[in-house]
Design a protein around this motif. Structure first.
Motif, short mmCIF file in Angstrom:
data_model
loop_
_atom_site.label_atom_id
_atom_site.label_comp_id
_atom_site.label_asym_id
_atom_site.label_seq_id
_atom_site.Cartn_x
_atom_site.Cartn_y
_atom_site.Cartn_z
N LEU A 507 0.83 -1.21 0.00
CA LEU A 507 0.00 0.00 0.00
C LEU A 507 0.86 1.26 0.00
O LEU A 507 2.05 1.20 0.33
CB LEU A 507 -0.87 0.03 1.27
CG LEU A 507 -1.94 -1.06 1.39
CD1 LEU A 507 -2.56 -1.00 2.79
CD2 LEU A 507 -3.01 -0.87 0.31
N GLY A 509 2.51 4.24 1.53
CA GLY A 509 2.95 4.46 2.90
C GLY A 509 3.27 3.17 3.65
O GLY A 509 3.48 3.18 4.87
N SER A 510 3.32 2.05 2.94
CA SER A 510 3.60 0.79 3.64
C SER A 510 5.07 0.70 4.03
O SER A 510 5.42 0.03 5.00
CB SER A 510 3.21 -0.41 2.76
OG SER A 510 3.91 -0.36 1.53
N GLY A 511 5.93 1.37 3.29
CA GLY A 511 7.36 1.31 3.60
C GLY A 511 8.21 0.79 2.46
O GLY A 511 9.39 0.47 2.65
N LYS A 512 7.65 0.73 1.27
CA LYS A 512 8.39 0.20 0.11
C LYS A 512 9.66 0.99 -0.17
O LYS A 512 10.76 0.44 -0.26
CB LYS A 512 7.50 0.23 -1.16
CG LYS A 512 6.19 -0.53 -1.06
CD LYS A 512 5.38 -0.45 -2.35
CE LYS A 512 4.93 0.96 -2.73
NZ LYS A 512 3.94 1.57 -1.84
N SER A 513 9.49 2.33 -0.30
CA SER A 513 10.65 3.16 -0.65
C SER A 513 11.68 3.12 0.47
O SER A 513 12.89 3.02 0.22
CB SER A 513 10.23 4.61 -0.86
OG SER A 513 9.12 4.68 -1.67
N THR A 514 11.20 3.21 1.71
CA THR A 514 12.12 3.24 2.85
C THR A 514 13.00 1.99 2.85
O THR A 514 14.23 2.08 2.95
CB THR A 514 11.31 3.34 4.17
OG1 THR A 514 10.44 4.45 4.07
CG2 THR A 514 12.22 3.46 5.37
N ARG A 612 0.00 6.23 9.75
CA ARG A 612 1.27 6.94 9.46
C ARG A 612 0.98 8.15 8.57
O ARG A 612 1.48 9.23 8.81
CB ARG A 612 2.23 6.02 8.69
CG ARG A 612 2.82 4.93 9.54
CD ARG A 612 3.77 4.09 8.69
NE ARG A 612 4.00 2.78 9.30
CZ ARG A 612 4.44 1.72 8.66
NH1 ARG A 612 4.70 1.78 7.37
NH2 ARG A 612 4.63 0.59 9.31
N VAL A 614 2.09 9.51 5.92
CA VAL A 614 3.27 10.37 5.78
C VAL A 614 3.00 11.58 4.89
O VAL A 614 3.43 12.68 5.16
CB VAL A 614 4.43 9.55 5.17
CG1 VAL A 614 5.75 10.26 5.36
CG2 VAL A 614 4.47 8.16 5.77
N THR A 648 5.70 -4.83 8.62
CA THR A 648 6.36 -3.62 9.15
C THR A 648 5.84 -3.23 10.53
O THR A 648 6.38 -2.31 11.15
CB THR A 648 6.19 -2.41 8.20
OG1 THR A 648 4.81 -2.05 8.17
CG2 THR A 648 6.71 -2.72 6.81
N GLU A 651 8.70 -5.44 12.34
CA GLU A 651 10.11 -5.43 11.95
C GLU A 651 10.51 -4.01 11.54
O GLU A 651 9.79 -3.36 10.80
CB GLU A 651 10.28 -6.39 10.76
CG GLU A 651 11.66 -6.90 10.55
CD GLU A 651 11.71 -7.98 9.46
OE1 GLU A 651 10.71 -8.16 8.74
OE2 GLU A 651 12.76 -8.63 9.35
N PRO A 653 12.61 -1.00 9.61
CA PRO A 653 13.09 -0.93 8.23
C PRO A 653 14.49 -1.53 8.12
O PRO A 653 14.79 -2.27 7.18
CB PRO A 653 13.10 0.56 7.93
CG PRO A 653 12.15 1.18 8.90
CD PRO A 653 12.15 0.32 10.11
N1 ADP Z 1 8.88 -1.08 9.76
C1 ADP Z 1 8.80 -0.10 8.86
N2 ADP Z 1 9.18 -0.30 7.58
C2 ADP Z 1 9.07 0.68 6.66
N3 ADP Z 1 8.62 1.91 6.93
C3 ADP Z 1 8.23 2.18 8.20
C4 ADP Z 1 8.29 1.19 9.20
N4 ADP Z 1 7.82 1.70 10.33
C5 ADP Z 1 7.49 2.96 10.05
N5 ADP Z 1 7.72 3.27 8.77
C6 ADP Z 1 7.48 4.56 8.16
O1 ADP Z 1 6.45 4.43 7.19
C7 ADP Z 1 6.65 5.33 6.13
C8 ADP Z 1 6.69 4.56 4.85
O2 ADP Z 1 6.77 5.46 3.78
P1 ADP Z 1 7.36 5.05 2.39
O3 ADP Z 1 8.59 4.25 2.54
O4 ADP Z 1 7.41 6.27 1.54
O5 ADP Z 1 6.23 4.07 1.89
P2 ADP Z 1 5.81 3.69 0.41
O6 ADP Z 1 7.01 3.83 -0.45
O7 ADP Z 1 5.37 2.26 0.53
O8 ADP Z 1 4.70 4.60 0.08
C9 ADP Z 1 7.95 6.06 6.40
O9 ADP Z 1 7.68 7.28 7.02
C10 ADP Z 1 8.65 5.12 7.37
O10 ADP Z 1 9.54 5.79 8.25
#
Ligand code: ADP
Ligand code: PPS
Length: 672
Positions: A507, A509-514, A612, A614, A648, A651, A653
């Motif tokens: 989804l 904001g799931s954390g893909k890019s991070t 979140r 973001v 996430t 676990e 990032p």
């Molecule tokens: N375990 C985790 N893994 C990845 N992101 C996390 C986690 N916990 C919190 N976050 C936060 O969730 C947000 C994910 O955003 P982002 O990586 O841009 O998601 P996406 O690329 O999937 O839209 C970031 O602000 C990140 O810091």
């Protein structure tokens, strides 16, 4: 038979099962039509000596036909009448029919013939037929298999199924109603599916006082429409399925009509059993028969033409030529085999030939291409998604295929070309179709078996469309792969790595890019050559013309897949971070990169991603300010078997990135 391509597999299966199952007897002559309570004796031979019965019918020619008409035109009654008058009903069916007629019949004291055909209880309750019912009956002159195709607006699919193996169509018209939109739709499909023999059965003549002028007006109306769609010839017969007029016996009520009864006419239709044999030889290879190292045979059903040992043949799509060595069957070698026979050929040379290839007459081969103009009949509730990869099945070939935005749809009433973006249930349209590799085909209009195909949804395995290949696009023949001296393997070797595609999905904001970012940093630190593709460098550049409709997302992922493939060809480890909400497109990319695709599901529940928020997008989507937002107003299809799953909520990032690198290091420790 084999004159029709097997557009829809179940049709053939159904028909063949029936051929074996329900034989019948010749009809009585001049049966006036039975009323409930009349004596009825089905052919005792069916029950007592089935072999003798079958022998009796073995040498008769077989006509397959479909009946089509609108709801209530009386199709089921007519078919019931055909079966009844030809004594094809078993005794137990008859008593059930009498009981049912009393209970739910709509014909008062008389037997409700429709109940014979409307087999399923659910259908009876709805009062409409919902699937194709195949029935077998026979007269002294001929055997028949009739596919009863439902007339309800939404069941075009069943009609296409039934028509795919038929030689003739009986189009029913209610004399009280005349030519209806459904009549036009069905006639259009009949023409599209190349059914050459059309019978216009003007039914329920008893309800219009057997009036000739009613009949004549309907026939004139129909002729005007039929000639507009290219049906030049048809036979019109005034009948009453209910009263039996002009079905099996000539009506005394319509002295003004001196043509044949429906049965008489069906008995004389020429089925052109030899047409397939007259065309050039084609054997679509069903399987390669290799019992031991000394024998390699290619088995399948001869679609057209004939073959003899010594004939020069060409294997397609490769184009290699060789000669036929032997024609092997269970009962020994044959000097010749013809269309409709299942055989195993052995070839003089050791040429590559596998399932899906076509062995053809060397001098008159079919065509090979990967881009086509096609006519499609859409048969699924889920509309066409231009750009989505479907399975395309044509004969023994199954390939991935995408359909472009339709050039137009066809309004079957007015024959107008409609400008459309997609095709929905029952729509007929013309579009370009691209296959992911060359296929062997012939234009459908040429009458060959290699022109009809079906499209299958990769996720549900449902048949979503039937199609007819009109022609190959010329540009398909003009684009040739350039032979490149520095191969993909050389690019990878130079970098000392095996290229991979790490596909992150989840989804917003799931954390893909991070996580993808952290993984790339680690790979970089390990001296790997990588590249991260994400929204910033794709949706603002290459894909800036795309939004967030389903079709745009499909195209977004298709392009990203193509770019990622090029980058892996260049020897890179590629990471992508896109929502990629649909399984079909992720599977398509996986298929483009066999063995190199790693699906990483960043599994963050909607509630968590929304908490979140973001970028503040979820709040906007909830407030109705963003349309089609994934998880809220647009679907996300979670991977069923991801290679790696990251929760996430449990676990960090950093830990997830570490685990992903460890996983791929573990799997590829030899090359990473
Ligand atoms: N375990 C985790 N893994 C990845 N992101 C996390 C986690 N916990 C919190 N976050 C936060 O969730 C947000 C994910 O955003 P982002 O990586 O841009 O998601 P996406 O690329 O999937 O839209 C970031 O602000 C990140 O810091
Ligand atoms: N309607 C709608 N639905 C989902 N996402 C939206 C939408 N509108 C804009 N955005 C922003 O676009 C990012 C998703 O783009 P993708 O290319 O990954 O989407 S998709 O794979 O084509 O579905 C996504 O970025 P991420 O949060 O990084 O996933 C959103 O920020």
């Amino acid at each position: 038979m084999g004159a029709k391509p097997d557009l829809v597999a179940p049709a053939k299966a159904g028909a063949t099962a029936l051929e074996r199952e329900t034989p019948a007897t010749p009809p009585p002559s001049g049966d006036p039509g039975l009323r409930r309570g009349d004596e009825y004796t089905p052919d005792s031979l069916i029950a007592s000596d089935i072999d003798a019965y079958l022998l009796q019918h073995q040498h008769k020619s077989l006509l397959r036909f479909i009946t089509c008409g609108s709801v209530d035109d009386g199709k089921s009654t007519l078919i019931g009448r055909l079966l009844y008058d030809s004594r094809a009903i078993f005794a137990d069916q008859l008593s059930a029919l009498e009981a049912d007629s009393k209970r739910v019949g709509t014909q008062g004291q008389n037997i409700d013939f429709a109940l014979l055909v409307d087999g399923l209880a659910a259908e009876r309750e709805q009062g409409i037929t919902i699937d194709v019912a195949y029935r077998f009956f026979a007269t002294e002159k001929r055997k028949f298999i009739v596919a009863d195709t439902p007339g309800h607006e939404q069941y075009t699919r069943n009609m296409v199924t039934g028509a795919s193996t038929a030689d003739a169509a009986v189009i029913l018209i209610d004399a009280r109603k005349g030519v209806l939109p459904q009549t036009r739709r069905h006639s259009f499909l009949v023409k599209l599916l190349r059914l050459r023999h059309v019978v216009l059965a003007v039914n329920k003549m008893d309800l219009v006082e057997y009036d000739q002028s009613v009949f004549d007006t309907i026939v004139a109306d129909y002729r005007a429409f039929a000639s507009a769609i290219g049906i030049e010839r048809f036979t019109a017969i005034p009948i009453s399925g209910f009263a039996g007029d002009n079905v099996a016996s000539a009506s005394t009520e319509m002295p003004w009509y001196d043509g044949p009864t429906l049965i008489e006419h069906l008995e004389t239709i020429d089925v052109e059993a030899d047409a397939a044999q007259a065309r050039p030889f084609r054997l679509p290879v069903q399987w390669v028969n290799r019992p031991d190292l000394d024998f390699r045979g290619f088995s399948g059903l001869i679609a057209s033409g004939s073959v003899r040992p010594g004939d020069a043949v060409r294997i397609l799509p490769s184009g290699r030529t060789t000669t036929v060595a032997r024609i092997v069957t269970m009962d020994g070698d044959l000097p010749e085999a013809v269309a409709g026979q299942s055989v195993t050929l052995t070839l003089a040379d050791e040429v590559d030939c596998s399932r899906g290839d076509v062995i053809a007459l060397a001098d008159a081969p079919p065509q090979v291409a990967d881009q086509f103009r096609a006519t499609l009949v859409w048969m699924s509730e889920t509309p066409l998604l231009p750009g989505r990869s479907y399975w395309l099945k044509l004969g023994t070939q199954t390939v991935g295929a995408t359909v472009q935005e339709p050039r137009h749809a066809i309004d079957v009433n007015t024959l107008a070309e409609l400008s459309v973006k997609t095709l929905g249930l029952n729509d007929i349209g013309v579009a370009e179709v691209y296959t992911d590799r060359d296929i062997v085909f012939e234009p459908f209009a040429d009458g060959a078996d290699l022109g009809g195909f079906i499209l299958i949804d990769r996720a549900t395995n449902a048949t979503v469309a039937a199609g007819m290949l009109d022609f190959a696009l010329r540009r398909a023949q003009n684009v040739h792969w350039q032979a490149i001296d520095i191969t993909n393997a050389a690019h990878a070797d130079q970098k000392g790595q095996t290229p991979r595609l790490l596909w992150f999905t989840g989804l917003s904001g799931s954390g893909k890019s991070t996580i993808a970012n952290l993984v790339e940093k680690k790979l970089f630190a390990l001296g790997r050559h990588s590249f991260l593709l994400d929204g910033d460098n794709v949706r603002h550049g290459l894909n800036k013309d795309l939004g967030f409709t389903d079709a745009d997302r499909v195209e977004n992922i298709r392009r990203i897949g193509e770019v990622a493939k090029l980058m892996t060809d260049a020897g890179l480890i590629v990471l992508t971070a896109f929502i990629s909400p649909f399984r079909a497109e992720r599977d398509m990319v996986r298929a483009m990169l066999p063995g190199a695709f790693v699906e990483i599901f960043v599994d963050t529940p909607l509630a968590e991603a929304e908490a979140r928020d973001v970028k503040g997008l979820y709040a906007k989507a909830r407030a109705g300010q963003i349309a089609n937002f994934t998880g809220i107003s647009s679907p996300y299809e979670a991977p069923e078997h991801p290679d790696i799953r990251v929760d996430t909520t449990r676990e960090s990032p950093e830990a997830a990135a570490e685990r992903i690198v460890e996983h791929i290091m573990g799997v590829w420790s030899h090359d990473l």
